[in-house]
Motif scaffolding. Structure first.
Motif, PDB file in Angstrom:
ATOM      1  N   ALA A 141     -52.067  71.347 -19.087  1.00 16.10           N
ATOM      2  CA  ALA A 141     -52.080  71.397 -17.626  1.00 16.10           C
ATOM      3  C   ALA A 141     -50.846  72.144 -17.169  1.00 16.10           C
ATOM      4  O   ALA A 141     -49.843  72.197 -17.875  1.00 16.10           O
ATOM      5  CB  ALA A 141     -52.085  69.968 -17.052  1.00 16.10           C
ATOM      6  N   PRO A 142     -50.897  72.747 -16.001  1.00 17.08           N
ATOM      7  CA  PRO A 142     -49.729  73.469 -15.496  1.00 17.08           C
ATOM      8  C   PRO A 142     -48.524  72.543 -15.364  1.00 17.08           C
ATOM      9  O   PRO A 142     -48.661  71.372 -15.019  1.00 17.08           O
ATOM     10  CB  PRO A 142     -50.194  73.974 -14.127  1.00 17.08           C
ATOM     11  CG  PRO A 142     -51.685  73.943 -14.173  1.00 17.08           C
ATOM     12  CD  PRO A 142     -52.039  72.812 -15.083  1.00 17.08           C
ATOM     13  N   ASP A 143     -47.359  73.065 -15.643  1.00 15.19           N
ATOM     14  CA  ASP A 143     -46.131  72.296 -15.513  1.00 15.19           C
ATOM     15  C   ASP A 143     -45.867  72.065 -14.033  1.00 15.19           C
ATOM     16  O   ASP A 143     -45.578  73.012 -13.288  1.00 15.19           O
ATOM     17  CB  ASP A 143     -44.972  73.078 -16.150  1.00 15.19           C
ATOM     18  CG  ASP A 143     -43.670  72.294 -16.114  1.00 15.19           C
ATOM     19  OD1 ASP A 143     -43.633  71.227 -15.488  1.00 15.19           O
ATOM     20  OD2 ASP A 143     -42.682  72.768 -16.711  1.00 15.19           O
ATOM     21  N   PRO A 144     -45.935  70.809 -13.547  1.00 20.36           N
ATOM     22  CA  PRO A 144     -45.761  70.564 -12.106  1.00 20.36           C
ATOM     23  C   PRO A 144     -44.347  70.887 -11.623  1.00 20.36           C
ATOM     24  O   PRO A 144     -44.149  71.281 -10.475  1.00 20.36           O
ATOM     25  CB  PRO A 144     -46.085  69.080 -11.950  1.00 20.36           C
ATOM     26  CG  PRO A 144     -45.851  68.496 -13.304  1.00 20.36           C
ATOM     27  CD  PRO A 144     -46.203  69.555 -14.297  1.00 20.36           C
ATOM     28  N   GLN A 145     -43.347  70.723 -12.506  1.00 21.06           N
ATOM     29  CA  GLN A 145     -41.983  71.039 -12.098  1.00 21.06           C
ATOM     30  C   GLN A 145     -41.804  72.545 -11.894  1.00 21.06           C
ATOM     31  O   GLN A 145     -41.081  72.981 -10.995  1.00 21.06           O
ATOM     32  CB  GLN A 145     -40.990  70.519 -13.134  1.00 21.06           C
ATOM     33  CG  GLN A 145     -40.894  68.999 -13.152  1.00 21.06           C
ATOM     34  CD  GLN A 145     -39.929  68.509 -14.206  1.00 21.06           C
ATOM     35  OE1 GLN A 145     -39.996  68.938 -15.363  1.00 21.06           O
ATOM     36  NE2 GLN A 145     -39.029  67.619 -13.823  1.00 21.06           N
ATOM     37  N   LEU A 146     -42.479  73.340 -12.719  1.00 26.70           N
ATOM     38  CA  LEU A 146     -42.436  74.797 -12.550  1.00 26.70           C
ATOM     39  C   LEU A 146     -43.022  75.196 -11.206  1.00 26.70           C
ATOM     40  O   LEU A 146     -42.443  76.001 -10.461  1.00 26.70           O
ATOM     41  CB  LEU A 146     -43.194  75.456 -13.705  1.00 26.70           C
ATOM     42  CG  LEU A 146     -43.325  76.976 -13.730  1.00 26.70           C
ATOM     43  CD1 LEU A 146     -43.390  77.464 -15.174  1.00 26.70           C
ATOM     44  CD2 LEU A 146     -44.565  77.469 -12.985  1.00 26.70           C
ATOM     45  N   ILE A 147     -44.173  74.620 -10.878  1.00 28.95           N
ATOM     46  CA  ILE A 147     -44.840  74.955  -9.626  1.00 28.95           C
ATOM     47  C   ILE A 147     -44.006  74.488  -8.431  1.00 28.95           C
ATOM     48  O   ILE A 147     -43.857  75.198  -7.430  1.00 28.95           O
ATOM     49  CB  ILE A 147     -46.245  74.327  -9.597  1.00 28.95           C
ATOM     50  CG1 ILE A 147     -47.101  74.914 -10.719  1.00 28.95           C
ATOM     51  CG2 ILE A 147     -46.913  74.552  -8.254  1.00 28.95           C
ATOM     52  CD1 ILE A 147     -48.430  74.224 -10.896  1.00 28.95           C
ATOM     53  N   GLU A 148     -43.427  73.302  -8.543  1.00 31.39           N
ATOM     54  CA  GLU A 148     -42.614  72.758  -7.452  1.00 31.39           C
ATOM     55  C   GLU A 148     -41.369  73.616  -7.219  1.00 31.39           C
ATOM     56  O   GLU A 148     -41.004  73.909  -6.074  1.00 31.39           O
ATOM     57  CB  GLU A 148     -42.212  71.319  -7.780  1.00 31.39           C
ATOM     58  CG  GLU A 148     -41.333  70.648  -6.726  1.00 31.39           C
ATOM     59  CD  GLU A 148     -42.066  70.388  -5.428  1.00 31.39           C
ATOM     60  OE1 GLU A 148     -41.387  70.183  -4.402  1.00 31.39           O
ATOM     61  OE2 GLU A 148     -43.309  70.382  -5.435  1.00 31.39           O
ATOM     62  N   LEU A 149     -40.714  74.017  -8.298  1.00 27.69           N
ATOM     63  CA  LEU A 149     -39.507  74.839  -8.151  1.00 27.69           C
ATOM     64  C   LEU A 149     -39.842  76.189  -7.528  1.00 27.69           C
ATOM     65  O   LEU A 149     -39.128  76.656  -6.628  1.00 27.69           O
ATOM     66  CB  LEU A 149     -38.843  75.038  -9.517  1.00 27.69           C
ATOM     67  CG  LEU A 149     -37.637  75.993  -9.532  1.00 27.69           C
ATOM     68  CD1 LEU A 149     -36.562  75.518  -8.556  1.00 27.69           C
ATOM     69  CD2 LEU A 149     -37.063  76.114 -10.937  1.00 27.69           C
ATOM     70  N   LEU A 150     -40.910  76.822  -7.976  1.00 28.07           N
ATOM     71  CA  LEU A 150     -41.278  78.120  -7.417  1.00 28.07           C
ATOM     72  C   LEU A 150     -41.586  78.006  -5.928  1.00 28.07           C
ATOM     73  O   LEU A 150     -41.167  78.859  -5.129  1.00 28.07           O
ATOM     74  CB  LEU A 150     -42.488  78.677  -8.168  1.00 28.07           C
ATOM     75  CG  LEU A 150     -42.857  80.120  -7.827  1.00 28.07           C
ATOM     76  CD1 LEU A 150     -41.794  81.071  -8.343  1.00 28.07           C
ATOM     77  CD2 LEU A 150     -44.208  80.484  -8.421  1.00 28.07           C
TER      78      LEU A 150
END
Length: 539
Positions: free
Chosen positions: A289-298
């Motif tokens: 699954a997509p890394d939620p922390q990556l998406i949140e930071l972006l």
């Protein structure tokens, strides 16, 4: 019941008190000059204190007229339907140039005597801001309330320190004395002006309070960094060397817990959901699954870019168009959020830099090029970084083309400056051969100073075409691009892109500004690093 005052009422009332404020400043300088003549007057045969006393009325009248015009301009800009005059438009108080002028009136040569005045203006303004910092914030809340700006989103004080100092300087130029003495007046007036304006600002707050004005919110006023003269603004938080630590600090959305591995995070947009997913986080069940922390930071980084007040609205719009592309790249290549020098970030930085430096006539063309490049990158393979490098080269090629056009347009002025350099060289013996046998008889005072002693970087390396500096020049902070410099790094022709004005400047004058902290090289800034600092402060 008394009528609630307006900003016009406030301006009218304060203008009645300005002459008294100016008189107190003049009295303080006059007393100081009676006790101790300024160094610039020794041997000149004139009495500066006497000249000041005889012409104080002209000084006060000119300064008051300048303040009245500038306050009315502010009032028109703040009213509904009013517009802020474009930068570079004619101002009511154009400073008179010194005697050091090029023969052609269209191009004046700015030397060390000219920047000495700029330095004194900046010092005087800073002295007022330091001493009256607290009461200035309070007065700003009252003037914001007068124009219904409940969030204190802009400076609505028509009598702010820089405005008062500039008006005082315009008044000083009415005195029949040499320019160094005028600069000495500002130097001696700095502390008295700071003390008098502090009391005047406090009194204005009390009057507005007695008139029933409810101040706007204090909480929205944000001060920027250090206010000490010559010091650079320091960040309260240390920006990490890369984004990896910041990424691991992002909160985990509830939907990304291992118990629900198949739920897509709510922060993923439609464009991101449709994109192929390769960079993933392994869940407890073994699925990806997509890394939620990556998406949140972006998302937070682009939100910080959107709120950057130093970027023009059309620049922000272009940056936002890149967000879906950045998410696609991040899901394929997580290194995008590990370092600041990824090709995507470098492209964004260069695009924002070029838009900040382009002239008004070139802006639409550059915006069109930026949109075309962004659209092209949106269709490219997110795993291929060559596309961003290609887009960056296109921007640099457009920048070189614009610079060559500016140099060609300024060729007549460049020819004039080359003639000045040639005339100065022929009038000195600096180019004559040196007799080695007589070298030991040359006084040390006549030997050239090393570059480090005459201003540092600007004096030693010069300003080759395309170099950009940010300098406090002629009473304003300007961003200037070099179009030409002579072989000895003595003269430079600079252009201000915002106004397309040309400035012929002696590089020793710029070096003097640099040594005072009023000039520095202007380089491409990292948007993502600046945004990372904002995200860190918000955590």
């Amino acid at each position: 019941m008394p009528t609630r005052p307006t900003l016009q009422d406030f301006i009218d009332e304060e203008l009645l008190r300005v002459p008294m404020t100016l008189d107190l400043v003049i009295d303080a300088v006059h007393q100081r000059w009676r006790e101790r003549l300024p160094g610039q007057s020794r041997g000149s045969g004139i009495d500066p204190a006497r000249v000041l006393q005889q012409h104080r009325n002209e000084l006060t009248a000119r300064a008051l007229a300048v303040l009245r015009l500038s306050a009315q301009e502010d009032l028109r800009a703040l009213q509904p339907g009013g517009s802020v005059p474009p930068r570079g438009a004619a101002k009511p108080a154009a400073p008179r140039r010194s005697a050091s002028l090029v023969a052609e009136p269209s191009l004046s040569l700015i030397d060390e005597a000219d920047v000495a005045v700029d330095i004194e203006i900046a010092r005087c303004t800073q002295a007022v801001k330091l001493q009256a910092e607290v009461v200035l914030r309070e007065l700003q809340t009252y003037t914001s309330a007068l124009v219904n700006d409940a969030n204190v989103s802009r400076d609505t004080n028509p009598f702010r320190p820089e405005r008062m100092v500039r008006a005082l300087w315009d008044g000083v130029q009415q005195l029949p004395m040499a320019r160094p003495l005028m600069a000495a007046f500002l130097q001696d007036a700095a502390q008295p002006l700071a003390t008098i304006l502090q009391r005047a600002y406090a009194a204005a707050c009390r009057r507005l309070e007695e008139q029933g004005v409810e101040p706007a919110s204090y909480r929205t006023i944000v001060t920027s960094g250090s206010t000490v003269w010559g010091h650079q603004t320091t960040a309260r938080y240390q920006v990490p060397d890369d984004l990896h630590v910041l990424r691991s600090s992002m909160p985990m959305p509830l939907g990304s817990l291992p118990a629900a591995p198949q739920r897509a995070p709510a922060a993923v947009s439609a464009a991101a959901t449709a994109a192929p997913i390769a960079a993933t986080t392994t869940t407890a069940s073994g699925s990806a699954a997509p890394d939620p922390q990556l998406i949140e930071l972006l998302a937070r980084l682009f939100e910080a870019i959107q709120g950057d007040l130093r970027l023009a609205p059309d620049t922000v719009a272009l940056m936002q168009r890149l967000q879906p592309t950045a998410l696609r790249v991040a899901l394929r290549d997580p290194s995008l959020l590990d370092r600041y020098d990824h090709a995507l970030w470098r492209f964004m930085d260069q695009l924002a830099h070029d838009l900040a430096l382009c002239t008004p006539s070139q802006r639409l063309r550059l915006l069109g090029l930026g949109r075309n490049l962004v659209d092209h990158l949106a269709q490219a393979d997110p795993r291929d970084s060559h596309g961003f490098a290609w887009a960056l080269e296109r921007l640099l090629a457009a920048q070189r083309h614009a610079l060559n056009q500016a140099i060609a347009a300024a060729q007549p002025e460049i020819d004039k400056l080359e003639r000045i350099v040639a005339d100065q060289a022929s009038a000195t013996t600096g180019a004559m051969p040196l007799d080695i046998a007589t070298l030991d008889t040359v006084p040390a005072a006549l030997m050239a100073e090393p570059p480090s002693a005459t201003g540092g970087t600007l004096a030693s390396t010069g300003l080759p075409p395309g170099a950009t500096v940010r300098a406090y020049l002629q009473g304003e902070r300007r961003t200037l691009v070099s179009l030409w410099q002579d072989g000895q790094h003595e003269l430079a022709l600079l252009r201000e892109p915002a106004t397309e004005l040309l400035f012929a400047v002696r590089q020793r004058a710029l070096a003097r500004l640099q040594s005072e902290g009023l000039a520095h090289t202007f380089k491409v800034r990292s948007l993502v690093r600046r945004s990372a600092e904002k995200v860190m402060r918000a955590l």
